[in-house]
Design a protein around this motif. Structure first.
Motif, PDB file in Angstrom:
ATOM      1  N   ASP A  69       0.828  -1.214   0.000  1.00  0.00           N
ATOM      2  CA  ASP A  69       0.000   0.000   0.000  1.00  0.00           C
ATOM      3  C   ASP A  69       0.863   1.266   0.000  1.00  0.00           C
ATOM      4  O   ASP A  69       1.648   1.493   0.927  1.00  0.00           O
ATOM      5  CB  ASP A  69      -0.899  -0.009   1.232  1.00  0.00           C
ATOM      6  CG  ASP A  69      -2.119   0.875   1.065  1.00  0.00           C
ATOM      7  OD1 ASP A  69      -2.044   1.851   0.292  1.00  0.00           O
ATOM      8  OD2 ASP A  69      -3.145   0.596   1.696  1.00  0.00           O
ATOM      9  N   CYS A 111      -6.677   3.731  -3.831  1.00  0.00           N
ATOM     10  CA  CYS A 111      -6.722   2.420  -3.215  1.00  0.00           C
ATOM     11  C   CYS A 111      -7.789   1.448  -3.725  1.00  0.00           C
ATOM     12  O   CYS A 111      -7.471   0.416  -4.290  1.00  0.00           O
ATOM     13  CB  CYS A 111      -6.892   2.605  -1.713  1.00  0.00           C
ATOM     14  SG  CYS A 111      -6.721   1.087  -0.823  1.00  0.00           S
ATOM     15  N   ALA A 128     -11.409   5.707  -2.805  1.00  0.00           N
ATOM     16  CA  ALA A 128     -11.159   4.838  -1.655  1.00  0.00           C
ATOM     17  C   ALA A 128     -12.455   4.751  -0.855  1.00  0.00           C
ATOM     18  O   ALA A 128     -12.922   5.755  -0.306  1.00  0.00           O
ATOM     19  CB  ALA A 128     -10.032   5.404  -0.795  1.00  0.00           C
ATOM     20  N   SER A 179      -8.462   1.150   4.651  1.00  0.00           N
ATOM     21  CA  SER A 179      -7.211   1.778   5.064  1.00  0.00           C
ATOM     22  C   SER A 179      -7.215   2.054   6.558  1.00  0.00           C
ATOM     23  O   SER A 179      -8.211   2.538   7.113  1.00  0.00           O
ATOM     24  CB  SER A 179      -6.999   3.096   4.309  1.00  0.00           C
ATOM     25  OG  SER A 179      -6.911   2.871   2.923  1.00  0.00           O
ATOM     26  N   HIS A 203       1.242   2.575   4.019  1.00  0.00           N
ATOM     27  CA  HIS A 203       0.195   3.586   4.144  1.00  0.00           C
ATOM     28  C   HIS A 203       0.246   4.145   5.569  1.00  0.00           C
ATOM     29  O   HIS A 203       0.483   3.410   6.525  1.00  0.00           O
ATOM     30  CB  HIS A 203      -1.159   2.923   3.871  1.00  0.00           C
ATOM     31  CG  HIS A 203      -2.304   3.869   3.710  1.00  0.00           C
ATOM     32  ND1 HIS A 203      -2.756   4.683   4.737  1.00  0.00           N
ATOM     33  CD2 HIS A 203      -3.118   4.122   2.646  1.00  0.00           C
ATOM     34  CE1 HIS A 203      -3.792   5.391   4.308  1.00  0.00           C
ATOM     35  NE2 HIS A 203      -4.027   5.080   3.044  1.00  0.00           N
ATOM     36  N   ASP A 206       0.011  -0.698  -4.935  1.00  0.00           N
ATOM     37  CA  ASP A 206      -1.306  -0.273  -5.422  1.00  0.00           C
ATOM     38  C   ASP A 206      -1.278   1.097  -6.083  1.00  0.00           C
ATOM     39  O   ASP A 206      -2.147   1.424  -6.885  1.00  0.00           O
ATOM     40  CB  ASP A 206      -2.350  -0.306  -4.299  1.00  0.00           C
ATOM     41  CG  ASP A 206      -2.112   0.732  -3.207  1.00  0.00           C
ATOM     42  OD1 ASP A 206      -0.970   1.214  -3.072  1.00  0.00           O
ATOM     43  OD2 ASP A 206      -3.068   1.047  -2.469  1.00  0.00           O
TER      44      ASP A 206
END
Length: 485
Positions: free
Chosen positions: A43, A83, A104, A161, A230, A282
């Motif tokens: 990520d 994402c 996202a 996330s 992330h 990603d």
């Protein structure tokens, strides 16, 4: 006497096939086990975040070794620089806007990946593969959209996330609910603090290793979408302070350790040579997080943009005796090309509905004479066509978009500002000579403008373009929890 002679003669007849196969050197063996597949999806990892792609202040020896023992693809693109859209594309082989997926997805979103879409997991499960996902899902946190309803036998991870939680820096405006681990379809313990975040990578690693041990005698598809790097960032105690790059470097060193643990388990179980391993990201780095963000490796911009820094990501592939070792390929590839390639490798069928990915198995095996893909459409936001690429030529279309340039990035886990509606003018870039997209050469190549505009028009007809208020003819609906099947 006659009876005894008959018995001896019959015995000789019985032995003849065995003698024949032995003399001929033939042996009867069982069919070879289908290859396993391990797919790492990291990520917000930027193109420059591995030591083999230029990272400084820390090293990634396991990933560097994977690159040396396999092939590195330097012109590999995430399908969209955000994402959920990126993940939908990876698992289905489609542009995410063809599936109605964008951005996202937020907690409790009524939208998710439509269960009518067929994922890599579903296609391989039909062929008798065990399927597992350990890490971040982010394709809908409502039960109808969770991994067990999308072809996976096992799931342990976070539903979206891990910055979508009560400690978000902008929580006063975000109002996110508590974040929980999920196993199967059930919520488990809450991730409350950065100390809890520091346990994410070790937990994902432990689960992935356990899955390999459990299914060592079966063909398996193991999907490991690591939630970090992330933000928010946190490394476990074993890696804190180990790098010269702060917490970001510590986190990358721990992720590299994780890859090493999983690759080591494959070798220990005797599965090493019969496993295709793919490592990608990603999208590019979230640059306004400053010292908590990665590097785009010299490409322009980052996550959330249609410049190369948002789309160009590392791609390492290892499969001993099949994928050439130490090879670097510069052919254009995308994340949505992984599904048709895995399907080919594993002898599974293609999805029933049309997809956009192309099979690149021949290139994977070392045939550099083939060009699996020659064009790509850079979509962002809900369904805005922002750029078109053909070969080495990229036409950035006039559009409002994110830029990080000229703005001071944040520090210590807090984001700096971005401009979200910067007016980008039309520009033509030669990515062969100018991968940083700095020199607009459209005045020198008017014939290419016409060719790429024609390609853009084909995309608008097929997929639509919000910038021109156009709907595509072949866009499918996302999943909706209140929608009829």
């Amino acid at each position: 006497m006659f009876h005894n002679q008959y018995v001896r003669f019959a015995g000789i007849l019985t032995l003849l096939p065995i003698l024949y196969f032995s003399i001929s050197g033939w042996t009867v063996t069982s069919a070879p086990k289908p290859p396993n597949v391990v797919l790492f999806f990291i990520d917000d990892l930027g193109y420059g975040d591995l030591s083999c792609t230029g990272a400084m202040g820390y090293t990634t020896p396991n990933l560097d070794r994977m690159a040396a023992e396999g092939s590195r693809f330097t012109n590999f693109l995430a399908t969209q620089a955000v994402c959920s859209a990126s993940r939908a594309s990876l698992l289905t082989g489609c542009y995410p806007n063809r599936l109605g997926i964008s951005g996202a997805l937020s907690p409790f979103s009524p939208v998710g990946l439509n269960p009518n879409e067929e994922t890599i997991a579903e296609l391989l499960k039909e062929k008798g593969y065990a399927t597992g996902i350990f890490g971040k899902w982010h394709l809908g946190d409502q039960q109808p959209f969770l991994p067990l309803q999308q072809g996976f036998d096992e799931y342990y991870g976070v539903p979206y996330s891990h910055d979508m939680w009560p400690l978000h820096p902008n929580q006063a405006n975000a109002h996110y609910p508590p974040l929980h681990w999920i196993e199967g379809n059930q919520s488990l313990n809450e991730i409350k603090t950065l100390d809890d975040v520091s346990g994410i990578t070790p937990t994902v690693t432990k689960r992935a290793v356990s899955f390999i041990r459990k299914h060592r005698k079966d063909p398996f598809f193991l999907y490991v979408p690591h939630p970090l790097p992330h933000v928010p960032l946190a490394a476990s105690p074993a890696f804190r302070g180990k790098s010269k790059r702060g917490v970001f470097g510590d986190v990358l060193m721990e992720l590299d350790w994780s890859i090493g643990q999983i690759l080591g388990e494959l070798k220990q179980q005797g599965l090493d040579k019969n496993t295709l391993v793919i490592f990608i990201s990603d999208n590019g780095p979230w640059l306004n997080y400053g010292d908590h963000a990665g590097s785009a490796g010299g490409f322009r911009e980052g996550k959330g943009t249609s410049f190369e820094g948002g789309h160009r990501v590392p791609c390492l592939v290892r499969w001993p005796d099949v994928v050439p070792a130490g090879r670097v390929s510069n052919k254009l590839l995308t994340a949505m090309d992984i599904l048709p390639t895995i399907v080919n490798v594993c002898g599974a069928r293609m999805p029933k509905q049309s997809i956009d990915g192309v099979d690149w198995l021949a290139l994977l095996k070392g045939d550099e004479s083939v060009t699996p893909r020659d064009h790509f459409f850079y979509y962002y936001r809900k369904n805005s066509l922002e750029a078109v690429r053909k070969g080495d030529w990229k036409l950035v279309l006039s559009h409002p978009g994110r830029t990080y340039e000229g703005l001071l990035p944040g520090q210590g886990g807090k984001p700096g500002p971005t401009t979200e509606n910067h007016p980008f003018a039309r520009a033509l870039y030669d990515l062969q000579r100018d991968p940083g997209e700095r020199y607009d050469v459209q005045q020198q190549h008017p014939e290419l403008i016409a060719e790429l505009e024609k390609l853009a028009e084909e995309a608008r007809s097929d997929l639509g373009d919000d910038l021109q208020n156009r709907a595509g003819r072949h866009v499918r609906a996302a999943g909706m929890i209140n929608a009829k099947p």
